[in-house]
Write a protein that holds these residues in place. Structure first.
Motif, mmCIF file in Angstrom:
data_model
loop_
_atom_site.group_PDB
_atom_site.id
_atom_site.type_symbol
_atom_site.label_atom_id
_atom_site.label_comp_id
_atom_site.label_asym_id
_atom_site.label_seq_id
_atom_site.Cartn_x
_atom_site.Cartn_y
_atom_site.Cartn_z
ATOM 1 N N PRO A 164 0.805 -1.225 0.000
ATOM 2 C CA PRO A 164 0.000 0.000 0.000
ATOM 3 C C PRO A 164 0.839 1.277 0.000
ATOM 4 C CG PRO A 164 -0.880 -1.591 1.548
ATOM 5 C CD PRO A 164 0.431 -2.132 1.094
ATOM 6 N N ALA A 165 2.032 1.215 0.595
ATOM 7 C CA ALA A 165 2.899 2.390 0.648
ATOM 8 C C ALA A 165 3.892 2.425 -0.510
ATOM 9 C CB ALA A 165 3.651 2.420 1.975
ATOM 10 N N GLY A 166 3.745 1.491 -1.459
ATOM 11 C CA GLY A 166 4.665 1.439 -2.588
ATOM 12 C C GLY A 166 5.732 0.377 -2.418
ATOM 13 N N PHE A 167 6.767 0.467 -3.218
ATOM 14 C CA PHE A 167 7.877 -0.478 -3.162
ATOM 15 C C PHE A 167 8.858 -0.056 -2.071
ATOM 16 C CE2 PHE A 167 6.311 -0.956 -7.490
ATOM 17 C CZ PHE A 167 6.362 -2.334 -7.689
ATOM 18 N N SER A 168 9.643 -1.003 -1.614
ATOM 19 C CA SER A 168 10.730 -0.665 -0.710
ATOM 20 C C SER A 168 11.794 0.109 -1.480
ATOM 21 C CB SER A 168 11.330 -1.931 -0.093
ATOM 22 O OG SER A 168 11.802 -2.808 -1.108
ATOM 23 N N CYS A 169 12.675 0.774 -0.767
ATOM 24 C CA CYS A 169 13.647 1.673 -1.396
ATOM 25 C C CYS A 169 14.921 0.954 -1.814
ATOM 26 C CB CYS A 169 14.022 2.797 -0.428
ATOM 27 S SG CYS A 169 12.626 3.665 0.298
ATOM 28 N N LYS A 170 15.444 1.342 -2.956
ATOM 29 C CA LYS A 170 16.790 0.919 -3.323
ATOM 30 C C LYS A 170 17.793 1.589 -2.388
ATOM 31 C CE LYS A 170 16.478 0.086 -8.325
ATOM 32 N NZ LYS A 170 17.021 0.539 -9.640
ATOM 33 N N PRO A 171 18.891 0.934 -2.050
ATOM 34 C CA PRO A 171 19.910 1.586 -1.220
ATOM 35 C C PRO A 171 20.448 2.833 -1.913
ATOM 36 C CG PRO A 171 20.322 -0.779 -1.381
ATOM 37 C CD PRO A 171 19.245 -0.460 -2.378
ATOM 38 N N PRO A 172 20.513 3.974 -1.237
ATOM 39 C CA PRO A 172 21.022 5.207 -1.850
ATOM 40 C C PRO A 172 22.407 5.048 -2.477
ATOM 41 C CG PRO A 172 19.996 5.690 0.254
ATOM 42 C CD PRO A 172 20.058 4.192 0.148
ATOM 43 N N SER A 173 23.198 4.160 -1.920
ATOM 44 C CA SER A 173 24.551 3.976 -2.452
ATOM 45 C C SER A 173 24.548 3.367 -3.853
ATOM 46 C CB SER A 173 25.370 3.083 -1.513
ATOM 47 O OG SER A 173 24.749 1.815 -1.353
#
Length: 208
Positions: free
Chosen positions: A33-42
């Protein structure tokens, strides 16, 4: 008074600590519901924030003589969590985007070339229709049936923006006549005769 200011400062600091600049979606993970998890910024580069797919015209050689090229989160992970997305709308002469809804977003249509007749039907069945030309925009409120038709003799082009990275899409004609919803139910719920329903199902590939 000093205690109040210190407390306010602590609350403000802690709330800022919870805010992320962005969350480029990791499409390999689940979509919640909140979207996809985040890719690591690095692992990110500027390419994660750029989408070139709207630069190319869509293929309008189809039954509606139109093409919608989406830049939703599934195509453009950079919009994940940002509350927006976009699409390119190409309409050949005679082209039409049939009655449809976006359950998850408001839509803003910006005409870049040509003339487009567009409109929507409000929940009280009021109808709002106009013909737009280059530089003009129209908004379609979330969830309401709406359409776009090429009103000129040449091709038309528009850019569409949405208030969600995943606005959703349901085209009314395809839902009724390209699905396996039984013909007798379509007849009963639309007041169309059986012959018409079967003809439309044959055209759009529906069964039942």
């Amino acid at each position: 008074m000093l205690h109040v200011l210190v407390l306010f400062s602590l609350i403000l600091s802690s709330s800022h600590a919870l805010v992320q600049d962005f969350c480029v979606g990791d499409l390999k993970g689940p979509d919640g519901p909140a979207g996809f998890s985040c890719k690591p910024p690095s692992n990110l580069t500027v390419d994660d924030f750029v989408f070139t797919g709207l630069a190319k015209a869509g293929n309008t050689s189809n039954i509606i003589s139109a093409a919608v090229t989406p830049a939703f989160v599934g195509q453009f992970p950079g919009v994940n969590g940002l509350g927006l997305s976009a699409a390119r709308l190409d309409l050949a002469p005679g082209g039409v985007i049939p009655m449809h809804t976006h359950p998850g977003a408001n839509e803003l249509l910006s005409v870049l070339h040509g003339h487009i007749t567009a409109g929507f039907i409000a929940s009280d069945n009021s109808v709002y229709v106009t013909t737009l030309k280059k530089g003009e925009i129209m908004v379609f409120p979330q969830g309401l049936l709406h359409f776009q038709i090429n009103a000129g003799k040449n091709g038309a082009l528009a850019l569409v923006t949405f208030s969600s990275p995943n606005p959703g899409l349901q085209i009314l004609d395809f839902a009724l006549f390209a699905s396996n919803l039984p013909t007798k139910i379509v007849v009963k719920t639309t007041f169309l005769d059986e012959a018409t329903v079967k003809k439309l199902k044959a055209v759009l590939g529906g069964t039942g």
